[in-house]
Design a protein around this motif. Sequence first.
Motif, PDB file in Angstrom:
ATOM      1  N   ALA A  11       0.840  -1.201   0.000  1.00  0.00           N
ATOM      2  CA  ALA A  11       0.000   0.000   0.000  1.00  0.00           C
ATOM      3  C   ALA A  11       0.878   1.255   0.000  1.00  0.00           C
ATOM      4  O   ALA A  11       0.581   2.224  -0.703  1.00  0.00           O
ATOM      5  N   LEU A  12       1.968   1.227   0.757  1.00  0.00           N
ATOM      6  CA  LEU A  12       2.892   2.360   0.777  1.00  0.00           C
ATOM      7  C   LEU A  12       3.526   2.554  -0.598  1.00  0.00           C
ATOM      8  O   LEU A  12       3.670   3.679  -1.073  1.00  0.00           O
ATOM      9  N   TYR A  13       3.867   1.466  -1.256  1.00  0.00           N
ATOM     10  CA  TYR A  13       4.449   1.514  -2.594  1.00  0.00           C
ATOM     11  C   TYR A  13       3.451   2.115  -3.586  1.00  0.00           C
ATOM     12  O   TYR A  13       3.808   2.955  -4.413  1.00  0.00           O
ATOM     13  N   VAL A  14       2.188   1.713  -3.476  1.00  0.00           N
ATOM     14  CA  VAL A  14       1.136   2.259  -4.338  1.00  0.00           C
ATOM     15  C   VAL A  14       0.964   3.750  -4.066  1.00  0.00           C
ATOM     16  O   VAL A  14       0.862   4.556  -4.989  1.00  0.00           O
ATOM     17  N   TYR A  15       0.954   4.140  -2.801  1.00  0.00           N
ATOM     18  CA  TYR A  15       0.823   5.555  -2.443  1.00  0.00           C
ATOM     19  C   TYR A  15       2.000   6.361  -2.985  1.00  0.00           C
ATOM     20  O   TYR A  15       1.834   7.486  -3.464  1.00  0.00           O
TER      21      TYR A  15
END
Length: 128
Positions: free
Chosen positions: A28-32
């Motif tokens: 999720a952090l990578y997507v953000y």
Amino acid sequence: MYRFHLAASTLFKLTSTWRAKCGNDSEALYVYTAFLLALAAEAVKTVGMSEEDASAEVSATLSAFSVSSMTNIPRETVRRKLKILAERGMIRQGPGSAYTLTLAREAIREFVQRATPLEMPYDWEALQ
């Protein structure tokens, strides 16, 4: 060197905040982060504009397909992570399958001003 340390510390504090909002979910952090990079590209496009011509906010809109292409995370996984980020208020769902991240231009400007001018560490070019 102090300015470099200050910029790095600021970046790590922001990353820690985003990580906490993502529930320590690295994907999720990578997507953000993909949204942040797209937002940075949008902000750069308007650098030369006068303050009257530039809006108060900068937005980046991406689909699950585009984020999947950028990150090499499977599209269904990206779709699930986008829903999580939207539920946590980090991005908002737009029309269709698009999601949008919007930040105040002033917040971006304040961060950039704190981070610049960075002093290059000794022999930085030799490390490249």
